[in-house]
Design a protein around this motif. Sequence first.
Motif, PDB file in Angstrom:
ATOM      1  N   ILE A  35      -4.075   6.401 -11.410  1.00 10.34           N
ATOM      2  CA  ILE A  35      -3.997   7.705 -10.759  1.00 10.34           C
ATOM      3  C   ILE A  35      -5.230   8.531 -11.083  1.00 10.34           C
ATOM      4  N   ARG A  36      -5.440   9.549 -10.252  1.00  7.85           N
ATOM      5  CA  ARG A  36      -6.571  10.425 -10.468  1.00  7.85           C
ATOM      6  C   ARG A  36      -6.255  11.409 -11.607  1.00  7.85           C
ATOM      7  N   GLY A  37      -7.256  11.771 -12.345  1.00 10.77           N
ATOM      8  CA  GLY A  37      -7.082  12.795 -13.370  1.00 10.77           C
ATOM      9  C   GLY A  37      -6.371  12.315 -14.626  1.00 10.77           C
ATOM     10  N   ARG A  38      -6.315  10.993 -14.828  1.00 10.02           N
ATOM     11  CA  ARG A  38      -5.557  10.513 -15.992  1.00 10.02           C
ATOM     12  C   ARG A  38      -6.199  10.920 -17.311  1.00 10.02           C
ATOM     13  N   ASN A  39      -7.535  11.088 -17.284  1.00 11.45           N
ATOM     14  CA  ASN A  39      -8.193  11.504 -18.531  1.00 11.45           C
ATOM     15  C   ASN A  39      -7.811  12.916 -18.940  1.00 11.45           C
ATOM     16  N   ILE A  40      -7.643  13.788 -17.927  1.00 14.30           N
ATOM     17  CA  ILE A  40      -7.240  15.159 -18.233  1.00 14.30           C
ATOM     18  C   ILE A  40      -5.838  15.159 -18.840  1.00 14.30           C
ATOM     19  N   TYR A  41      -4.961  14.347 -18.249  1.00 11.10           N
ATOM     20  CA  TYR A  41      -3.607  14.262 -18.800  1.00 11.10           C
ATOM     21  C   TYR A  41      -3.645  13.777 -20.247  1.00 11.10           C
ATOM     22  N   ARG A  42      -4.428  12.719 -20.471  1.00 11.15           N
ATOM     23  CA  ARG A  42      -4.491  12.168 -21.839  1.00 11.15           C
ATOM     24  C   ARG A  42      -4.934  13.232 -22.829  1.00 11.15           C
ATOM     25  N   ALA A  43      -6.007  13.944 -22.474  1.00  7.96           N
ATOM     26  CA  ALA A  43      -6.513  14.973 -23.382  1.00  7.96           C
ATOM     27  C   ALA A  43      -5.463  16.063 -23.563  1.00  7.96           C
ATOM     28  N   LYS A  79       0.821  -1.195   0.000  1.00  5.24           N
ATOM     29  CA  LYS A  79       0.000   0.000   0.000  1.00  5.24           C
ATOM     30  C   LYS A  79       0.867   1.261   0.000  1.00  5.24           C
ATOM     31  N   THR A  80       1.846   1.281   0.926  1.00  8.30           N
ATOM     32  CA  THR A  80       2.711   2.469   0.962  1.00  8.30           C
ATOM     33  C   THR A  80       3.495   2.598  -0.328  1.00  8.30           C
ATOM     34  N   SER A  81       3.997   1.466  -0.824  1.00 10.26           N
ATOM     35  CA  SER A  81       4.806   1.567  -2.044  1.00 10.26           C
ATOM     36  C   SER A  81       3.938   2.051  -3.203  1.00 10.26           C
ATOM     37  N   ARG A  82       2.666   1.647  -3.189  1.00 10.16           N
ATOM     38  CA  ARG A  82       1.772   2.115  -4.248  1.00 10.16           C
ATOM     39  C   ARG A  82       1.563   3.637  -4.145  1.00 10.16           C
ATOM     40  N   ALA A  83       1.415   4.113  -2.874  1.00 11.12           N
ATOM     41  CA  ALA A  83       1.232   5.556  -2.672  1.00 11.12           C
ATOM     42  C   ALA A  83       2.455   6.321  -3.172  1.00 11.12           C
ATOM     43  N   ILE A  84       3.640   5.771  -2.852  1.00  7.12           N
ATOM     44  CA  ILE A  84       4.869   6.434  -3.319  1.00  7.12           C
ATOM     45  C   ILE A  84       4.907   6.458  -4.845  1.00  7.12           C
ATOM     46  N   THR A  85       4.589   5.292  -5.454  1.00  6.11           N
ATOM     47  CA  THR A  85       4.607   5.227  -6.921  1.00  6.11           C
ATOM     48  C   THR A  85       3.659   6.254  -7.510  1.00  6.11           C
ATOM     49  N   ASN A  86       2.449   6.342  -6.946  1.00  8.59           N
ATOM     50  CA  ASN A  86       1.472   7.280  -7.482  1.00  8.59           C
ATOM     51  C   ASN A  86       1.944   8.722  -7.398  1.00  8.59           C
ATOM     52  N   THR A  87       2.563   9.070  -6.260  1.00  9.88           N
ATOM     53  CA  THR A  87       3.078  10.433  -6.136  1.00  9.88           C
ATOM     54  C   THR A  87       4.151  10.687  -7.184  1.00  9.88           C
ATOM     55  N   THR A  88       5.041   9.711  -7.342  1.00 12.30           N
ATOM     56  CA  THR A  88       6.099   9.882  -8.342  1.00 12.30           C
ATOM     57  C   THR A  88       5.486  10.092  -9.721  1.00 12.30           C
ATOM     58  N   ILE A  89       4.503   9.255 -10.043  1.00 13.82           N
ATOM     59  CA  ILE A  89       3.865   9.366 -11.359  1.00 13.82           C
ATOM     60  C   ILE A  89       3.260  10.761 -11.527  1.00 13.82           C
ATOM     61  N   HIS A  90       2.588  11.236 -10.468  1.00 19.14           N
ATOM     62  CA  HIS A  90       1.997  12.566 -10.545  1.00 19.14           C
ATOM     63  C   HIS A  90       3.053  13.631 -10.808  1.00 19.14           C
ATOM     64  N   ILE A  91       4.153  13.546 -10.075  1.00 21.38           N
ATOM     65  CA  ILE A  91       5.198  14.564 -10.235  1.00 21.38           C
ATOM     66  C   ILE A  91       5.743  14.534 -11.667  1.00 21.38           C
ATOM     67  N   VAL A  92       6.026  13.325 -12.152  1.00 20.19           N
ATOM     68  CA  VAL A  92       6.562  13.214 -13.519  1.00 20.19           C
ATOM     69  C   VAL A  92       5.561  13.792 -14.517  1.00 20.19           C
ATOM     70  N   LEU A  93       4.292  13.432 -14.355  1.00 19.55           N
ATOM     71  CA  LEU A  93       3.270  13.914 -15.288  1.00 19.55           C
ATOM     72  C   LEU A  93       3.142  15.429 -15.234  1.00 19.55           C
ATOM     73  N   ILE A  94       3.214  15.990 -14.029  1.00 19.76           N
ATOM     74  CA  ILE A  94       3.078  17.444 -13.924  1.00 19.76           C
ATOM     75  C   ILE A  94       4.254  18.137 -14.612  1.00 19.76           C
ATOM     76  N   VAL A  95       5.468  17.575 -14.418  1.00 18.35           N
ATOM     77  CA  VAL A  95       6.636  18.169 -15.082  1.00 18.35           C
ATOM     78  C   VAL A  95       6.454  18.122 -16.603  1.00 18.35           C
ATOM     79  N   ILE A  96       6.052  16.953 -17.121  1.00 21.39           N
ATOM     80  CA  ILE A  96       5.858  16.853 -18.583  1.00 21.39           C
ATOM     81  C   ILE A  96       4.772  17.833 -19.029  1.00 21.39           C
ATOM     82  N   SER A  97       3.699  17.920 -18.246  1.00 24.01           N
ATOM     83  CA  SER A  97       2.600  18.814 -18.627  1.00 24.01           C
ATOM     84  C   SER A  97       3.071  20.258 -18.726  1.00 24.01           C
TER      85      SER A  97
END
Lengths: 289, 313
Positions: free
Chosen positions: B112-120, A13-31
């Motif tokens: 993760i949450r908001g993945r559809n927004i990212y995709r779009a 569970k914790t490792s999943r939470a860490i992974t999700n945060t990492t994914i979010h950070i990476v996605l925000i940077v790319i965005s």
Amino acid sequence: MSETTAKRHMGLKTSRAITNTTIHIVLIVISIIWLIPFVCIVLQSFRVENTGQVGYVIPKVWGTANYSNLFQTDFPRWYTNTFIAALVTAVLQTVIVLCMSYTLSRFRFKMRQPLMRFMLILGMFPGMLSMIILYRVLKDLGLTQENATPGLILVYIASSGMGYYVSKGFFDTIPMSLDEAARIDGATRAQILYKIILPLSKPIVIYTILTAFMGPWGDFVFARYIAFGASAGKNVAVGLYDWLSRDQISNNYTMFCSGGVLVALPVTILFMFLQKYYVEGVTGGAVKG
Amino acid sequence: MQHGALRFLGGVPVMSSKSKRKLTEFLFLLPTLIAFLMVIIIPFIFGIYYSFTDWQGTGAASKMVGFENYVAAFQDVGFLHSFLKTLLFTVLNIVTVNVVAFIISLLVTSEIRGRNIYRAGFFVPNLIGGIVLGLVWQFIFSNILPTIGQSLGLSTLSKSLLTNKDTVMFTMVTVNTWQYAGYIMLIYVAAIQGISKSVMEAAEVDGARYWTRIMKIQIPLMANAFTISLFLTLTNSFKMYDVNVALTNGGPVSMFMNKPVQGSELLALNIYQTAFKYNNMALGQAKAVIFFIVLTIFSIIQVSYNKSKEVEA
């Protein structure tokens, strides 16, 4: 449940939470990287202290003059041209593509495979080279320069049959047994297409409409050549590009940006609304096909 | 036929239902066929024909010159340079577009949450034509980045990356990746969603690590999507025109085989310039035919190679 599995579960569970945060950070940077050009063009479109290209992004004086100035130029005309071309193309091309795909998916005729391969290969021919001859054909029909828009519509829809690929793939995923059952019940091919296949293919219909609309909306190569310098026949891409010629760029750059924003807005809004269907369209068509 | 005529005389419908159906099918096809013929087939055939003549684009009579234009094309240093640059661009572009698209598709298919927004969001650059966006990037590369570079004291950034022949290719790949990766991403997303959950879960239970699961299960099962994506990026990169025009319009000048050439001019732009700027229509047509043949061969090789790697789940 033993203690070890419980522990392991916690760890997961914790490792999943860490992974999700990492994914979010990476996605925000790319965005953020992804958004830079959009932020640039929007900010520049509100800059009124200088109409040329400058070395900073945030305007020193804000205003909407660039937008109101657009209406003193040929921009509204270009916008109308583009909109008409895109709309007509969207309607006709959708009909052609869907009929074509349905035919290639359901009918079995002698030249089916060769025809599909032929059209795919024909698509490799650089479009701009058929342009010279195309221009002459259209000129003979009186569909160039000021009358470029109908000429362009003809060009867009004529090649649309070649875009059967994705929707045919989608139709292929709809079981043939449905058609057969309807045939036994006495339905005609057209009835099957309208009453059975299309209602099941909402995503691909929307995908086709969107693609058909976007093609003319952003087209540059053909539009530029067929309008051939006549301002009344230009579409937005050509018009905006011509604004940035070397001797004019210092007068027009911010206006170009506001024009660009107006070009981007409708398609972006359209896409945001239809996003779900579009993704499903690609899902069903491109991959399973 | 005779049978039909007899039936006609007898006052019954002319055609058997089969030939009637054939006629209906044909009538439905007719408008499309005419447009297709006029806009695609005729220009295509004439295009090939004119590549063997000394046609200048005007109506004036032209005479056959055999393979002269093809010989001239291969002697044109600018064309050869464009050819090599296009190959380089295509290879770089295929790699970056697909790697970026694949990574993003893995990220946006996770829970993760908001993945559809990212995709779009990642898809949006694809919606707006390459020319407008290319011009915006041109502004970023030639005005904004140098300002940042100067204030940070970075010498490579302080001059426009577009005027440096070593970095200009990098800018084109960046812009194209930015524009095209979102589209390819959607195809990968679709493919990833198509893989059944139970397969992935079984692998996880068996102790396969994340990396192993991607390499040994996901990628092989997505082979179909790779075939399509690689095909799309290959043809898209090879035909690249509007980003090329908007960003650099061919510049800067560089030396190739001891002759000055346009450093970032890709094939499509080179052909366009030959035909329309230098008004050498016949040579332009010959170059286009070469372009067409090369692209067709490449894509056939690519598709048949990828097809051979596809597996069934």
